[in-house]
Design a protein around this motif. Structure first.
Motif, PDB file in Angstrom:
ATOM      1  N   GLY A  98      -3.352  16.275 -33.704  1.00 12.23           N
ATOM      2  CA  GLY A  98      -3.077  17.504 -34.508  1.00 12.23           C
ATOM      3  C   GLY A  98      -3.601  17.690 -35.915  1.00 12.23           C
ATOM      4  N   THR A  99      -3.796  16.552 -36.532  1.00 16.36           N
ATOM      5  CA  THR A  99      -4.608  16.588 -37.898  1.00 16.36           C
ATOM      6  C   THR A  99      -5.971  16.825 -37.545  1.00 16.36           C
ATOM      7  OG1 THR A  99      -3.061  15.054 -39.014  1.00 16.36           O
ATOM      8  CG2 THR A  99      -5.113  15.099 -39.844  1.00 16.36           C
ATOM      9  N   LEU A 100      -6.720  16.465 -36.686  1.00 17.31           N
ATOM     10  CA  LEU A 100      -7.828  16.539 -36.512  1.00 17.31           C
ATOM     11  C   LEU A 100      -8.141  18.123 -36.251  1.00 17.31           C
ATOM     12  CD1 LEU A 100      -9.024  13.228 -34.476  1.00 17.31           C
ATOM     13  CD2 LEU A 100      -9.680  14.055 -37.103  1.00 17.31           C
ATOM     14  N   ALA A 101      -7.454  18.595 -35.213  1.00 16.30           N
ATOM     15  CA  ALA A 101      -7.330  19.822 -34.823  1.00 16.30           C
ATOM     16  C   ALA A 101      -7.285  20.792 -36.083  1.00 16.30           C
ATOM     17  CB  ALA A 101      -6.532  20.296 -33.570  1.00 16.30           C
ATOM     18  N   LEU A 102      -6.369  20.668 -36.616  1.00 15.55           N
ATOM     19  CA  LEU A 102      -6.041  21.447 -37.845  1.00 15.55           C
ATOM     20  C   LEU A 102      -7.190  21.564 -39.001  1.00 15.55           C
ATOM     21  CD1 LEU A 102      -2.391  20.570 -38.628  1.00 15.55           C
ATOM     22  CD2 LEU A 102      -3.032  22.810 -37.819  1.00 15.55           C
ATOM     23  N   MET A 103      -7.801  20.315 -39.133  1.00 14.83           N
ATOM     24  CA  MET A 103      -9.023  20.397 -40.002  1.00 14.83           C
ATOM     25  C   MET A 103     -10.235  20.992 -39.468  1.00 14.83           C
ATOM     26  SD  MET A 103      -8.646  16.774 -42.304  1.00 14.83           S
ATOM     27  CE  MET A 103      -8.777  15.848 -41.188  1.00 14.83           C
ATOM     28  N   ASP A 104     -10.393  21.082 -38.130  1.00  9.24           N
ATOM     29  CA  ASP A 104     -11.506  21.533 -37.415  1.00  9.24           C
ATOM     30  C   ASP A 104     -11.251  23.075 -37.460  1.00  9.24           C
ATOM     31  OD1 ASP A 104     -13.793  21.450 -35.712  1.00  9.24           O
ATOM     32  OD2 ASP A 104     -12.252  22.168 -34.152  1.00  9.24           O
ATOM     33  N   ALA A 105     -10.320  23.507 -37.186  1.00 14.31           N
ATOM     34  CA  ALA A 105      -9.772  25.059 -37.580  1.00 14.31           C
ATOM     35  C   ALA A 105     -10.184  25.627 -38.980  1.00 14.31           C
ATOM     36  CB  ALA A 105      -8.353  25.276 -36.917  1.00 14.31           C
ATOM     37  N   GLY A 106     -10.254  24.783 -40.016  1.00 16.66           N
ATOM     38  CA  GLY A 106     -10.321  25.220 -41.400  1.00 16.66           C
ATOM     39  C   GLY A 106      -8.939  25.508 -42.009  1.00 16.66           C
ATOM     40  N   VAL A 107      -7.693  24.922 -41.240  1.00 17.08           N
ATOM     41  CA  VAL A 107      -6.786  24.794 -42.124  1.00 17.08           C
ATOM     42  C   VAL A 107      -6.782  24.107 -43.338  1.00 17.08           C
ATOM     43  CG1 VAL A 107      -4.147  24.507 -42.032  1.00 17.08           C
ATOM     44  CG2 VAL A 107      -5.383  25.513 -39.853  1.00 17.08           C
ATOM     45  N   PRO A 108      -6.488  24.591 -44.681  1.00 20.70           N
ATOM     46  CA  PRO A 108      -6.559  23.678 -45.934  1.00 20.70           C
ATOM     47  C   PRO A 108      -5.449  22.713 -46.093  1.00 20.70           C
ATOM     48  CG  PRO A 108      -5.941  25.977 -46.245  1.00 20.70           C
ATOM     49  CD  PRO A 108      -6.111  25.944 -44.712  1.00 20.70           C
ATOM     50  N   MET A 109      -5.345  21.832 -44.957  1.00 16.15           N
ATOM     51  CA  MET A 109      -4.316  21.187 -45.375  1.00 16.15           C
ATOM     52  C   MET A 109      -4.310  20.191 -46.733  1.00 16.15           C
ATOM     53  SD  MET A 109      -4.276  18.953 -41.551  1.00 16.15           S
ATOM     54  CE  MET A 109      -2.752  18.079 -41.876  1.00 16.15           C
ATOM     55  N   LYS A 110      -2.989  20.098 -47.264  1.00 16.23           N
ATOM     56  CA  LYS A 110      -3.070  19.218 -48.506  1.00 16.23           C
ATOM     57  C   LYS A 110      -3.657  17.695 -48.314  1.00 16.23           C
ATOM     58  CE  LYS A 110       1.101  21.879 -49.553  1.00 16.23           C
ATOM     59  NZ  LYS A 110       2.963  22.059 -49.657  1.00 16.23           N
ATOM     60  N   LYS A 111      -2.997  17.142 -47.384  1.00 16.40           N
ATOM     61  CA  LYS A 111      -3.685  15.829 -46.843  1.00 16.40           C
ATOM     62  C   LYS A 111      -3.404  15.463 -45.476  1.00 16.40           C
ATOM     63  CE  LYS A 111      -1.604  14.410 -51.452  1.00 16.40           C
ATOM     64  NZ  LYS A 111      -0.386  13.751 -52.103  1.00 16.40           N
ATOM     65  N   PRO A 112      -4.509  14.733 -44.806  1.00 18.39           N
ATOM     66  CA  PRO A 112      -4.359  14.351 -43.439  1.00 18.39           C
ATOM     67  C   PRO A 112      -3.237  13.458 -43.137  1.00 18.39           C
ATOM     68  CG  PRO A 112      -6.170  13.464 -44.304  1.00 18.39           C
ATOM     69  CD  PRO A 112      -5.653  14.075 -45.467  1.00 18.39           C
ATOM     70  N   VAL A 113      -2.579  13.602 -42.038  1.00 16.54           N
ATOM     71  CA  VAL A 113      -1.631  12.831 -41.660  1.00 16.54           C
ATOM     72  C   VAL A 113      -1.659  11.895 -40.448  1.00 16.54           C
ATOM     73  CG1 VAL A 113       1.166  12.968 -40.852  1.00 16.54           C
ATOM     74  CG2 VAL A 113       0.047  14.731 -42.431  1.00 16.54           C
ATOM     75  N   SER A 114      -1.330  10.690 -40.432  1.00 19.64           N
ATOM     76  CA  SER A 114      -1.357   9.945 -39.198  1.00 19.64           C
ATOM     77  C   SER A 114      -0.060   9.144 -39.042  1.00 19.64           C
ATOM     78  CB  SER A 114      -2.363   8.555 -39.649  1.00 19.64           C
ATOM     79  OG  SER A 114      -1.832   7.878 -40.579  1.00 19.64           O
TER      80      SER A 114
ATOM     81  N   THR B  92       6.592   6.128 -37.497  1.00 23.47           N
ATOM     82  CA  THR B  92       6.879   6.788 -38.727  1.00 23.47           C
ATOM     83  C   THR B  92       5.432   7.751 -38.751  1.00 23.47           C
ATOM     84  OG1 THR B  92       5.552   4.966 -39.716  1.00 23.47           O
ATOM     85  CG2 THR B  92       7.777   4.887 -39.859  1.00 23.47           C
ATOM     86  N   THR B  93       5.270   8.705 -39.700  1.00 26.63           N
ATOM     87  CA  THR B  93       4.253   9.506 -40.001  1.00 26.63           C
ATOM     88  C   THR B  93       4.000   9.815 -41.531  1.00 26.63           C
ATOM     89  OG1 THR B  93       5.114  11.540 -40.152  1.00 26.63           O
ATOM     90  CG2 THR B  93       4.462  10.781 -37.970  1.00 26.63           C
ATOM     91  N   GLY B  94       3.065   9.874 -41.976  1.00 27.96           N
ATOM     92  CA  GLY B  94       2.630   9.973 -43.357  1.00 27.96           C
ATOM     93  C   GLY B  94       1.170  10.234 -43.944  1.00 27.96           C
ATOM     94  N   THR B  95       1.276  10.438 -45.157  1.00 27.19           N
ATOM     95  CA  THR B  95      -0.228  10.656 -45.552  1.00 27.19           C
ATOM     96  C   THR B  95      -0.597   9.400 -46.507  1.00 27.19           C
ATOM     97  OG1 THR B  95       0.557  11.551 -47.889  1.00 27.19           O
ATOM     98  CG2 THR B  95       0.451  12.973 -45.985  1.00 27.19           C
ATOM     99  N   LYS B  96      -1.630   9.342 -47.008  1.00 25.59           N
ATOM    100  CA  LYS B  96      -2.212   8.238 -48.015  1.00 25.59           C
ATOM    101  C   LYS B  96      -0.975   7.870 -49.083  1.00 25.59           C
ATOM    102  CE  LYS B  96      -5.332  10.724 -50.755  1.00 25.59           C
ATOM    103  NZ  LYS B  96      -4.719  10.575 -52.157  1.00 25.59           N
ATOM    104  N   ASP B  97      -0.136   8.905 -49.470  1.00 26.93           N
ATOM    105  CA  ASP B  97       0.557   8.847 -50.628  1.00 26.93           C
ATOM    106  C   ASP B  97       2.256   8.613 -50.108  1.00 26.93           C
ATOM    107  OD1 ASP B  97      -1.317   9.084 -52.231  1.00 26.93           O
ATOM    108  OD2 ASP B  97      -1.321  11.466 -52.078  1.00 26.93           O
TER     109      ASP B  97
END
Length: 596
Positions: free
Chosen positions: A302-318, A353-358
């Motif tokens: 989902g993170t990859l698809a959102l960034m591929d669509a140009g959605v300006p995500m605050k930070k990627p999530v894994s 668990t899911t999260g960003t780098k922060d």
């Protein structure tokens, strides 16, 4: 117990008003000694903050458990009762454990793929059943069928013990990995040409194909339940078709599992969608292959698809799913990173668990053992953090940041604000004006009132349609300015001039004397008729009536030698010398007689 953190303080069972300020919202189920279940969402909090919330929950839960224990003692029911409805053959159980455990342990150590491993395990049981049937020809078919059912139960325990001892004693997992090792990851963006965004994420034998579609405000989801009524701009669908686990069965409606897994992934991602992003975002995850952690694969894809669509995500999530192997009464235990389906099924914990780098954004945990100590929990969280960071690097290596430009097939959206008092004018009676604008331009227009202003959203497949719609809206809400030139439409012809619409709903008078420099007896002499487009200049706005005075002739070149016709000043009342005083009023006939 529900726990929230508000202004840095943990609050037990917060109110709805308090929840608006919370950066952590988790539900905890526990006994007096151990945690049993956790689920919730956070705004990028640290693992230590998460443990602090769990300790706060435990402190509140323990007195409640003790109260239940006291009440049960008063009723004399404090002894735990055990019940087993099964009829067991202990001799057969012991025989299977003796004969099949070494074979199952050997398969466990071979690090086979999921299908090959399952076939190897199945063959061990099938061979034993065949030998048993040959040795017990005196049993009827029904009796053998009952024995086969017992064998399946006992063999499940054999496989479980073999897998657990192999991990605890040798540190070898079913696929040969170490306890903290992540399966091989492969991912790709834009595998499909037409969706607004798409991605494939593969981790071991688990694969998600996710697509992102960007829609307008008309595509928002209405949530109308007992405690909430509102709209959601970010939607996530998780689909788990039977073929992803090699099964062939009917595809029925969405079940509890799909809803739960999809909601967890939605919680993990939703906080990274900017609030001012004008689009409604719909993410769909199709699980093409599954061997554990498919909900976490959905977060990553989902993170990859959102960034591929140009959605300006605050930070990627894994995301990552953790497991646990711990036998009762034994101090030794093992925390497993990125668990397989069998490790979830035969293990003691499924901790996602899911999260960003922060920090963490969502979590869900359920366990099958008697409880989880804080020591094990902290180890699991820190091991999960290392795993998430490894996965996050794989994601950002594939696409470092959201695409700067939307794909050509994405509908364009522009948002503007208009004064609150103009909302009705743009909509029109019964929606007549807004519907006509949509029909004329091909754009979709929505209006909401928020924060004392009208928020207008215009969407269309191309820029020309958006510009045309915006032009019409701005014309309605604009205030005419003296000295400006407008291209108006002649709405009606009068003997003294014509009325020209310079903006939607705003007409001004173009007097016959202001049409041309030459004297006109009728408006028709200038060749003007209803419906004509005419450039006019706004000369004056009457301060009392608000009427507009227009001129066309000032836009024409003034003829050489032109002399403005002198206009006779209007006499003041009582200063008209040739008229009789008001008191000298005689019948009209007598007046005419005297004049003759």
């Amino acid at each position: 117990m529900r726990v929230a953190r508000i202004n840095g303080e943990f609050v037990i069972n917060p109110t709805f008003e308090q929840m608006k300020e919370a950066d952590m919202d988790i539900m905890v189920g526990a006994s007096a000694d151990n945690i049993m279940m956790v689920e919730g969402e956070m705004k990028e909090v640290s693992e230590q903050d998460m443990i602090g919330a769990l300790k706060a929950a435990m402190a509140a839960i323990k007195p409640m458990c003790e109260l239940q224990t006291e009440l049960s003692k008063e009723l004399g029911t404090d002894v735990k009762r055990e019940y087993c409805h099964e009829v067991n053959d202990e001799e057969l159980r012991q025989q299977m454990n003796t004969e099949l455990y070494p074979k199952a342990y050997d398969v466990t150590k071979q690090a086979l793929e999921k299908q090959a491993r399952q076939e190897a395990f199945d063959k061990i049981l099938a061979d034993f059943q065949e030998a048993y049937d040959a040795a017990h020809t005196d049993l009827s078919e029904d009796e053998l069928e009952e024995k086969h059912a017992e064998m399946e139960r006992y063999y499940h325990d054999v496989m479980r013990d073999a897998m657990r001892r192999c991990i605890l004693d040798e540190g070898i997992r079913l696929d040969g990995r170490k306890t903290d090792e992540i399966r091989p990851i492969w991912c790709e963006v834009s595998p499909l040409p037409m969706p607004h965004g798409s991605a494939i994420f593969t981790r071991g034998e688990t694969q998600s194909l996710s697509t992102c579609t960007l829609g307008t405000k008309m595509d928002e989801k209405l949530v109308d339940d007992v405690l909430e009524r509102g709209y959601q701009r970010f939607l996530l669908h998780y689909n788990f078709p039977p073929f992803c686990t090699g099964e062939a069965k009917a595809q029925r409606g969405v079940g509890r599992r799909e809803i739960g897994h999809g909601h967890l992934a939605w919680r993990g991602l939703k906080g990274q969608i900017p609030e001012d992003f004008p689009y409604t975002v719909r993410l769909v995850s199709q699980i093409l292959e599954s061997n554990g952690s498919s909900s976490m694969a959905t977060v990553c894809a989902g993170t990859l698809a959102l960034m591929d669509a140009g959605v300006p995500m605050k930070k990627p999530v894994s995301g990552i799913a953790m497991g646990l192997i711990k036998n009762p009464g034994e101090e030794k235990y093992a925390v497993l990173s990125d668990i397989l389906g069998d490790e979830d099924h035969l293990g003691d914990m499924d901790f996602k668990t899911t999260g960003t780098k922060d920090g963490l954004t969502a979590t869900q945990m359920d366990i099958k053992c008697d409880g989880l100590s804080f020591e094990i929990l902290e180890k699991a969280l820190m091991q999960a953090k290392a795993g998430r960071e490894h996965i996050l690097k794989c994601l950002t290596d594939t696409i470092a940041e959201p695409r700067a430009e939307l794909k050509p097939q994405v509908p364009r959206i522009v948002q503007i604000e208009i004064p609150k008092e103009f909302i009705g004018a743009v909509i029109g009676p019964g929606g007549k004006i807004i519907q006509q604008m949509q029909e004329d331009t091909g754009a979709t227009i929505t209006i909401d009132e928020a924060d004392g202003v009208g928020k207008v959203q215009v969407s269309a497949p191309n820029k020309d349609a958006i510009d045309a719609a915006l032009g019409k809206i701005k014309a309605i809400v604009a205030i005419p300015e003296v000295g400006e030139v407008y291209e108006g439409t002649v709405r009606s012809i009068m003997p003294y001039g014509c009325f020209v619409e310079i903006m939607p709903g705003k007409d001004g008078l173009l007097h016959i004397s202001e049409i041309d420099w030459k004297r006109l007896e009728t408006v028709e002499e200038a060749g003007i008729k209803e419906g004509d487009k005419l450039k006019v200049k706004l000369m004056e706005i009457d301060p009392k009536t608000g009427k507009y005075k227009l001129s066309h002739r000032v836009l024409l070149e003034k003829p050489e030698g032109y002399v403005e016709r002198e206009r006779r000043p209007r006499p003041e009342r009582g200063d008209r010398g040739d008229r009789r005083p008001r008191g000298d009023r005689r019948p009209r006939g007598e007046q005419r007689h005297n004049e003759e």
